[in-house]
Design an enzyme around this catalytic site. Structure first.
Site, PDB file in Angstrom:
ATOM      1  N   GLU A 143       0.773  -1.241  -0.091  1.00 12.51           N
ATOM      2  CA  GLU A 143       0.012   0.019   0.186  1.00 12.51           C
ATOM      3  C   GLU A 143       0.967   1.354   0.012  1.00 12.51           C
ATOM      4  OE1 GLU A 143      -3.773   1.908   2.349  1.00 12.51           O
ATOM      5  OE2 GLU A 143      -2.615   0.550   3.609  1.00 12.51           O
ATOM      6  N   HIS A 170      -0.021   6.318  -1.213  1.00  5.25           N
ATOM      7  CA  HIS A 170      -0.795   6.394  -0.058  1.00  5.25           C
ATOM      8  C   HIS A 170      -1.145   7.770  -0.025  1.00  5.25           C
ATOM      9  CE1 HIS A 170      -2.173   5.850   4.031  1.00  5.25           C
ATOM     10  NE2 HIS A 170      -2.570   4.902   3.648  1.00  5.25           N
ATOM     11  N   HIS A 237      -9.777  -0.575  -2.312  1.00  8.38           N
ATOM     12  CA  HIS A 237     -10.721  -0.027  -0.885  1.00  8.38           C
ATOM     13  C   HIS A 237     -10.987   1.294  -1.079  1.00  8.38           C
ATOM     14  CE1 HIS A 237      -6.487   0.922  -0.062  1.00  8.38           C
ATOM     15  NE2 HIS A 237      -6.930   1.687   1.251  1.00  8.38           N
TER      16      HIS A 237
END
Length: 413
Positions: A143, A170, A237
């Site tokens: 991530e 990120h 997500h």
């Protein structure tokens, strides 16, 4: 009259309870037929924060301070999980690669510690095989592009270690990509989306068969990647911007491009991305499923709970055991069995298989070994070995810390 009213209320309550039980049973049946694949879970970060990755200090059968443990995984019928190998943005230009390797390592060790529950997976076929064994497939997603330190060799090495997606940023820009905070105005756009090296990263990910994850990037990066990637992409997500106008969510025009690209948006459960408020409930999350289905169709939807990476989750979705309740809610709203199976995992498997197919068509291409330009990554913590032109190098690896402090004080004075 009051007796009749009371009887009617009792009958109504019994009917509602019976219907809810039937929907839950139907949900569990569908989850036994199609694997639930979640795109993002931050339990590995909790293992670092709480135990410094010392797995002997924790029992995942007993751990109750997280959204995720083994009993909850089993109750939630979680068939496959992309565990996030996440390290904070302040590791960028410092020890991001080391810390990311440690997170990859703890995911491997976690899966090895509980072989009756977990099996490591690196392919779509692995997921299907492990589902047939009634275990949970462990996959890794890194991530944040800062974790590769602007190195295609590091990207390839992480792939060899089992990483199967990279979130391009990120909540910080990298030397080659802008992040979502650019769209809020709180950070400046540095690359107007992707730099040329950023495009190299996308092509190399296509070549090796790594999923491109657009959660956390700026809208311009979303659109650029959707245009140039040879393979479908994922949002591991994220939720629907039109339901909650948070810049971490996906706007309608991008949803349509995801549909054209045969990609997937794996819906996030974080309250702030669900309702744009501190509070939310399971119905609000189902609204995002409904909306994305309406805009892009049932082929682009998946689950991306973001458990253990967020401080607030909706009422009714308190932890990973609650996935069946969300499936039951979607059934209550009229979703077909086929729609449910797609969202559970068939969509992600389709995307994964296409990424693997594209990889196989590119197998004759040689690895890209052109480095990022030195000027794009110059900083006091980076050496410049291998670069021919060092005339503008700002690297200071030959100077002692004391000399650096004296130089800085001299400039300040």
């Amino acid at each position: 009259m009051k007796l009749i009213e009371t009887l009617c209320l009792v009958l109504w309550a019994l009917t509602v309870h019976s219907t809810a039980n039937e929907l839950k049973e139907r949900a569990l049946k569908l989850m036994a037929e199609a694997p639930l694949i979640d795109g993002h879970n931050d339990l590995p970060w909790q293992l670092r924060n709480k135990f410094n990755n010392q797995l002997e200090a924790v029992d995942l059968h007993m751990l109750n301070s997280t959204h995720t443990n083994i009993p909850k995984i089993k109750e939630g019928r979680l068939s496959a999980q992309f565990w996030a190998a996440y390290v904070a943005c302040d590791t960028q230009y410092k020890d991001a690669v080391r810390q990311t390797l440690e997170q990859i390592d703890v995911i491997h060790r976690m899966c090895q510690k509980y072989p009756d529950v977990f099996t490591f997976a690196t392919s779509s076929q692995d997921i299907e095989d492990i589902f047939a064994q009634n275990k949970t497939a462990c996959l890794i997603g890194v991530e944040g592009g800062h974790s590769i330190d602007s190195s295609l060799a590091t990207l390839r090495t992480m792939y060899q270690l089992g990483v199967r997606y990279l979130t391009l940023t990120h909540s910080c820009n990298t030397p080659w990509s802008d992040n979502w905070l650019v769209d809020t105005g709180s950070e400046p756009a540095v690359h107007n989306g992707l730099s040329d090296f950023g495009k190299q990263v996308i092509f190399e990910m296509n070549r090796i068969g790594m999923l491109v994850d657009l959660a956390h990037v700026s809208e311009k990066v979303m659109k650029q990647v959707l245009e140039i990637s040879k393979a479908p992409v994922i949002f591991s997500h994220s939720s629907a911007y039109s339901i909650c106008p948070h810049k971490r969510n996906v706007p309608d025009d991008v949803l349509l491009e995801v549909k054209k690209k045969n990609g997937i948006v794996m819906i996030n459960f974080y309250n702030d991305y669900v309702t744009c408020q501190n509070t939310a409930n399971i119905s609000h999350v189902a609204d995002h499923f409904d909306y994305i289905k309406k805009v892009g169709g049932s082929n682009i939807i998946g689950f991306g709970g973001d458990y253990d990476g967020v401080p607030r989750v909706p009422v009714g979705l308190e932890d990973v055991s609650k996935y069946p309740d969300l499936v039951a809610e979607l059934l209550r709203r009229g979703w077909t069995d086929d729609d449910i199976k797609k969202a559970l995992g068939m969509n992600l498997l389709r995307v994964f298989k296409e990424v693997e197919r594209i990889r196989d068509t590119l197998k004759d291409l040689k690895p890209d070994d052109a480095p990022i330009p030195l000027k794009d990554v110059q900083n006091p913590c980076r050496t410049d070995y291998g670069y021919a032109d060092k005339t503008n190098s700002a690297c200071t690896h030959s100077l002692s810390p004391l000399v650096l402090v004296l130089i800085l004080l001299n400039k300040l004075l």
